[in-house]
Motif scaffolding. Structure first.
Motif, PDB file in Angstrom:
ATOM      1  N   LYS A  36      -9.505  -5.627  11.815  1.00 38.67           N
ATOM      2  CA  LYS A  36      -8.387  -5.009  12.540  1.00 38.67           C
ATOM      3  C   LYS A  36      -8.193  -5.656  13.918  1.00 38.67           C
ATOM      4  CE  LYS A  36      -7.023  -2.287   9.282  1.00 38.67           C
ATOM      5  NZ  LYS A  36      -5.713  -2.457   8.643  1.00 38.67           N
ATOM      6  N   SER A  81       1.381   3.298  -2.486  1.00 39.96           N
ATOM      7  CA  SER A  81       1.027   4.313  -3.497  1.00 39.96           C
ATOM      8  C   SER A  81       0.340   5.537  -2.900  1.00 39.96           C
ATOM      9  CB  SER A  81       0.129   3.684  -4.559  1.00 39.96           C
ATOM     10  OG  SER A  81      -1.052   3.207  -3.957  1.00 39.96           O
ATOM     11  N   THR A 115      -5.907  10.578   4.884  1.00 38.63           N
ATOM     12  CA  THR A 115      -5.337   9.869   3.731  1.00 38.63           C
ATOM     13  C   THR A 115      -6.529   9.644   2.785  1.00 38.63           C
ATOM     14  OG1 THR A 115      -5.849   7.703   4.639  1.00 38.63           O
ATOM     15  CG2 THR A 115      -3.693   8.597   5.219  1.00 38.63           C
ATOM     16  N   VAL A 145      -6.683   9.385  10.410  1.00 35.63           N
ATOM     17  CA  VAL A 145      -5.532  10.025   9.759  1.00 35.63           C
ATOM     18  C   VAL A 145      -6.032  10.522   8.398  1.00 35.63           C
ATOM     19  CG1 VAL A 145      -3.110   9.715   9.066  1.00 35.63           C
ATOM     20  CG2 VAL A 145      -4.117   8.133  10.720  1.00 35.63           C
ATOM     21  N   GLY A 198       0.828  -1.207   0.000  1.00 38.05           N
ATOM     22  CA  GLY A 198       0.000   0.000   0.000  1.00 38.05           C
ATOM     23  C   GLY A 198       0.859   1.251   0.000  1.00 38.05           C
ATOM     24  N   TYR A 240     -14.823  -4.087   9.085  1.00 39.65           N
ATOM     25  CA  TYR A 240     -13.503  -3.427   9.140  1.00 39.65           C
ATOM     26  C   TYR A 240     -12.904  -3.578  10.545  1.00 39.65           C
ATOM     27  CZ  TYR A 240      -9.856   0.088   9.228  1.00 39.65           C
ATOM     28  OH  TYR A 240      -8.642   0.718   9.384  1.00 39.65           O
ATOM     29  N   ASN A 258       0.926  -2.811   5.372  1.00 39.29           N
ATOM     30  CA  ASN A 258       0.138  -1.587   5.558  1.00 39.29           C
ATOM     31  C   ASN A 258      -1.151  -1.547   4.737  1.00 39.29           C
ATOM     32  OD1 ASN A 258      -0.240   1.519   5.851  1.00 39.29           O
ATOM     33  ND2 ASN A 258       0.074   1.206   3.650  1.00 39.29           N
ATOM     34  N   ASP A 268      -2.316  -6.887  -6.999  1.00 37.53           N
ATOM     35  CA  ASP A 268      -3.601  -6.779  -6.320  1.00 37.53           C
ATOM     36  C   ASP A 268      -3.564  -7.811  -5.194  1.00 37.53           C
ATOM     37  OD1 ASP A 268      -6.126  -6.897  -5.336  1.00 37.53           O
ATOM     38  OD2 ASP A 268      -7.129  -6.881  -7.281  1.00 37.53           O
ATOM     39  N   LEU A 269      -3.370  -7.335  -3.989  1.00 35.12           N
ATOM     40  CA  LEU A 269      -3.168  -8.250  -2.859  1.00 35.12           C
ATOM     41  C   LEU A 269      -4.430  -8.996  -2.455  1.00 35.12           C
ATOM     42  CD1 LEU A 269      -0.746  -6.047  -0.741  1.00 35.12           C
ATOM     43  CD2 LEU A 269      -0.182  -8.252  -1.761  1.00 35.12           C
ATOM     44  N   ARG A 326      -1.432  -1.203  -6.410  1.00 34.44           N
ATOM     45  CA  ARG A 326      -1.976  -1.440  -7.754  1.00 34.44           C
ATOM     46  C   ARG A 326      -1.726  -0.267  -8.693  1.00 34.44           C
ATOM     47  NH1 ARG A 326      -7.903  -2.254  -5.766  1.00 34.44           N
ATOM     48  NH2 ARG A 326      -7.111  -0.394  -4.724  1.00 34.44           N
ATOM     49  N   ARG A 327      -1.622   0.973  -8.177  1.00 28.47           N
ATOM     50  CA  ARG A 327      -1.512   2.146  -9.068  1.00 28.47           C
ATOM     51  C   ARG A 327      -0.057   2.394  -9.445  1.00 28.47           C
ATOM     52  NH1 ARG A 327      -5.003   6.122  -5.453  1.00 28.47           N
ATOM     53  NH2 ARG A 327      -4.007   4.808  -3.900  1.00 28.47           N
ATOM     54  N   LEU A 383      -0.422   6.236   4.411  1.00 29.90           N
ATOM     55  CA  LEU A 383       0.601   5.836   5.380  1.00 29.90           C
ATOM     56  C   LEU A 383       1.734   5.057   4.732  1.00 29.90           C
ATOM     57  CD1 LEU A 383      -1.653   4.754   8.411  1.00 29.90           C
ATOM     58  CD2 LEU A 383      -0.369   6.875   8.133  1.00 29.90           C
TER      59      LEU A 383
HETATM   60  N1  LIG Z   1      -6.500   6.693   7.466  1.00 34.10           N
HETATM   61  C1  LIG Z   1      -7.037   6.302   8.607  1.00 34.10           C
HETATM   62  O1  LIG Z   1      -7.862   7.008   9.213  1.00 34.10           O
HETATM   63  C2  LIG Z   1      -6.608   4.981   9.204  1.00 34.10           C
HETATM   64  C3  LIG Z   1      -6.867   4.766  10.580  1.00 34.10           C
HETATM   65  C4  LIG Z   1      -6.480   3.553  11.138  1.00 34.10           C
HETATM   66  C5  LIG Z   1      -5.872   2.588  10.367  1.00 34.10           C
HETATM   67  N2  LIG Z   1      -5.641   2.823   9.039  1.00 34.10           N
HETATM   68  C6  LIG Z   1      -5.002   1.758   8.275  1.00 34.10           C
HETATM   69  O2  LIG Z   1      -3.849   2.288   7.641  1.00 34.10           O
HETATM   70  C7  LIG Z   1      -3.520   1.498   6.489  1.00 34.10           C
HETATM   71  C8  LIG Z   1      -3.189   2.410   5.335  1.00 34.10           C
HETATM   72  O3  LIG Z   1      -4.347   3.130   4.982  1.00 34.10           O
HETATM   73  P1  LIG Z   1      -4.295   4.654   4.512  1.00 34.10           P
HETATM   74  O4  LIG Z   1      -4.985   5.443   5.558  1.00 34.10           O
HETATM   75  O5  LIG Z   1      -2.944   5.036   4.097  1.00 34.10           O
HETATM   76  O6  LIG Z   1      -5.324   4.547   3.270  1.00 34.10           O
HETATM   77  P2  LIG Z   1      -5.122   4.860   1.722  1.00 34.10           P
HETATM   78  O7  LIG Z   1      -4.574   6.225   1.534  1.00 34.10           O
HETATM   79  O8  LIG Z   1      -6.449   4.532   1.101  1.00 34.10           O
HETATM   80  O9  LIG Z   1      -4.022   3.811   1.251  1.00 34.10           O
HETATM   81  C9  LIG Z   1      -4.324   2.445   1.092  1.00 34.10           C
HETATM   82  C10 LIG Z   1      -3.196   1.786   0.346  1.00 34.10           C
HETATM   83  O10 LIG Z   1      -3.544   0.405   0.176  1.00 34.10           O
HETATM   84  C11 LIG Z   1      -3.368   0.066  -1.182  1.00 34.10           C
HETATM   85  N3  LIG Z   1      -4.315  -0.958  -1.603  1.00 34.10           N
HETATM   86  C12 LIG Z   1      -5.672  -0.902  -1.562  1.00 34.10           C
HETATM   87  N4  LIG Z   1      -6.197  -2.008  -2.097  1.00 34.10           N
HETATM   88  C13 LIG Z   1      -5.146  -2.772  -2.512  1.00 34.10           C
HETATM   89  C14 LIG Z   1      -5.043  -4.028  -3.169  1.00 34.10           C
HETATM   90  N5  LIG Z   1      -6.131  -4.721  -3.512  1.00 34.10           N
HETATM   91  N6  LIG Z   1      -3.810  -4.515  -3.442  1.00 34.10           N
HETATM   92  C15 LIG Z   1      -2.701  -3.807  -3.108  1.00 34.10           C
HETATM   93  N7  LIG Z   1      -2.732  -2.628  -2.485  1.00 34.10           N
HETATM   94  C16 LIG Z   1      -3.944  -2.115  -2.194  1.00 34.10           C
HETATM   95  C17 LIG Z   1      -3.643   1.366  -1.956  1.00 34.10           C
HETATM   96  O11 LIG Z   1      -2.959   1.330  -3.211  1.00 34.10           O
HETATM   97  P3  LIG Z   1      -3.632   1.072  -4.647  1.00 34.10           P
HETATM   98  O12 LIG Z   1      -5.020   1.649  -4.601  1.00 34.10           O
HETATM   99  O13 LIG Z   1      -2.711   1.780  -5.581  1.00 34.10           O
HETATM  100  O14 LIG Z   1      -3.609  -0.410  -4.812  1.00 34.10           O
HETATM  101  C18 LIG Z   1      -2.984   2.383  -1.042  1.00 34.10           C
HETATM  102  O15 LIG Z   1      -1.622   2.477  -1.317  1.00 34.10           O
HETATM  103  C19 LIG Z   1      -4.728   0.583   6.259  1.00 34.10           C
HETATM  104  O16 LIG Z   1      -4.433  -0.717   6.714  1.00 34.10           O
HETATM  105  C20 LIG Z   1      -5.830   1.205   7.111  1.00 34.10           C
HETATM  106  O17 LIG Z   1      -6.766   0.263   7.532  1.00 34.10           O
HETATM  107  C21 LIG Z   1      -5.989   3.996   8.446  1.00 34.10           C
END
Ligand SMILES: NC(=O)c1ccc[n+]([C@@H]2O[C@H](COP(=O)([O-])OP(=O)(O)OC[C@H]3O[C@@H](n4cnc5c(N)ncnc54)[C@H](OP(=O)(O)O)[C@@H]3O)[C@@H](O)[C@H]2O)c1
Length: 269
Positions: A165, A19, A196, A194, A17, A161, A96, A69-70, A42-43, A22
């Motif tokens: 977790k 791209s 994102t 966060v 993740g 979700y 991640n 694509d994981l 994926r992107r 986090l």
């Molecule tokens: N943001 C929050 O509020 C928050 C809070 C607590 C925990 N988290 C956790 O933090 C982690 C990172 O999330 P984020 O907040 O950084 O969200 P994000 O900006 O949506 O990033 C998610 C990442 O996961 C990748 N991803 C999604 N589907 C995928 C797939 N099928 N195969 C491979 N990669 C995939 C996306 O890349 P592509 O789309 O390019 O594949 C992207 O790089 C997650 O585990 C989330 O549950 C986030």
């Protein structure tokens, strides 16, 4: 970026993740802390741009990006087979990649729930299972599993979700104990909200922001730097930000009956 006093150096770091959000921030903060970085998502355009940025900062860094694509078991297997074929030994695994789906369980689409289960739990577990044997053989390695504050709360409208977790946090805690003798720390990173792209993926465009969420936001740079210092300090769980940490402590002290009552107030309908 890791401060000098906290610095660890890894031969090879794998970030899923990467791209955006986090994952990208982990890559940026680890740019001088490893000799090889493997970015997965994926992107492709995002990974190419990030790789170029990182390379400009640290020309000695060997960067690979993999479009995977994981959620697909075939793609996961192909990817780990390629790592073995290339004799890549991952030192730090940052598990991640993750996604959420904010709606009532009965209104959710099975395809999205299935993707979430595959990504948040199966892919994370699969990568740990595939890469730990090499870490053990070398006698070094480390794992950061990105979980969530939601892992310690049953959350209506975020039920699956939060449950995925809960799995990540529980799995990380148990794995940490299993790997203690091997000197392989395992950290469960449990952020609150966060900024994102997570929200736009998880929430329908017309959904209202979650009440009270704003006051708990922590910047992604702080979330990642706390995770990396938690790794150096061999912490089991990292709750970044004092407010998030206080909520986590509060939840752990409250009786389940009170948690149920509080969470029942969340349901909008
Ligand atoms: N943001 C929050 O509020 C928050 C809070 C607590 C925990 N988290 C956790 O933090 C982690 C990172 O999330 P984020 O907040 O950084 O969200 P994000 O900006 O949506 O990033 C998610 C990442 O996961 C990748 N991803 C999604 N589907 C995928 C797939 N099928 N195969 C491979 N990669 C995939 C996306 O890349 P592509 O789309 O390019 O594949 C992207 O790089 C997650 O585990 C989330 O549950 C986030």
């Amino acid at each position: 970026m890791m401060s000098e006093s906290e610095e660890s150096f890894f031969d090879s770091v794998l970030i899923t993740g990467a791209s955006g959000g986090l994952g990208e921030e982990f890559a940026r903060q680890l740019v001088f802390s490893c000799s090889q970085m493997i970015l997965v998502a994926r992107r492709e355009d995002r990974l190419v741009a990030l790789s170029a940025d990182l390379k400009a900062q640290n020309p000695d860094l060997n960067i690979q990006h993999h479009i995977v694509d994981l959620t697909s078991s075939d793609e996961r297997e192909e990817f780990t087979a390629k790592l073995l074929e290339d004799e890549v030994s991952v030192d730090l695994l940052v598990n991640n990649a993750g996604l959420g789906d904010y709606c009532m369980f009965t209104d959710s689409e099975w395809t999205k729930l299935d993707q979430m289960i595959q990504l948040n739990m199966t892919a994370l577990t699969y990568l740990a299972h595939a890469l730990i044997p090499q870490m053990r053989e070398r006698g070094s390695g480390a794992i950061i599993n990105v979980s969530s504050l939601a892992s310690i709360l049953p959350m209506p409208e975020f039920a699956v979700y939060a449950a995925t977790k809960a799995y990540v946090t529980s799995f990380s805690e148990a794995l940490r104990l299993e790997l203690k003798g091997d000197g392989i720390p395992v950290v469960a990173l449990c952020p609150g909200p966060v900024h994102t792209e997570f929200g736009s993926v998880a929430m329908p465009a017309d959904a209202d922001a979650l009440p009270g969420r704003d006051m708990f936001y922590v910047d992604k740079s702080e979330v990642v730097s706390k995770a990396l210092s938690g790794l150096v300090g061999c912490q089991a769980r990292v709750y970044p930000g004092w407010k998030v940490k206080s909520v986590a402590v509060g939840i752990s002290l409250l009786p389940m009956a009170v948690i149920r009552w509080v969470m029942s107030k969340r349901i909008a309908k």
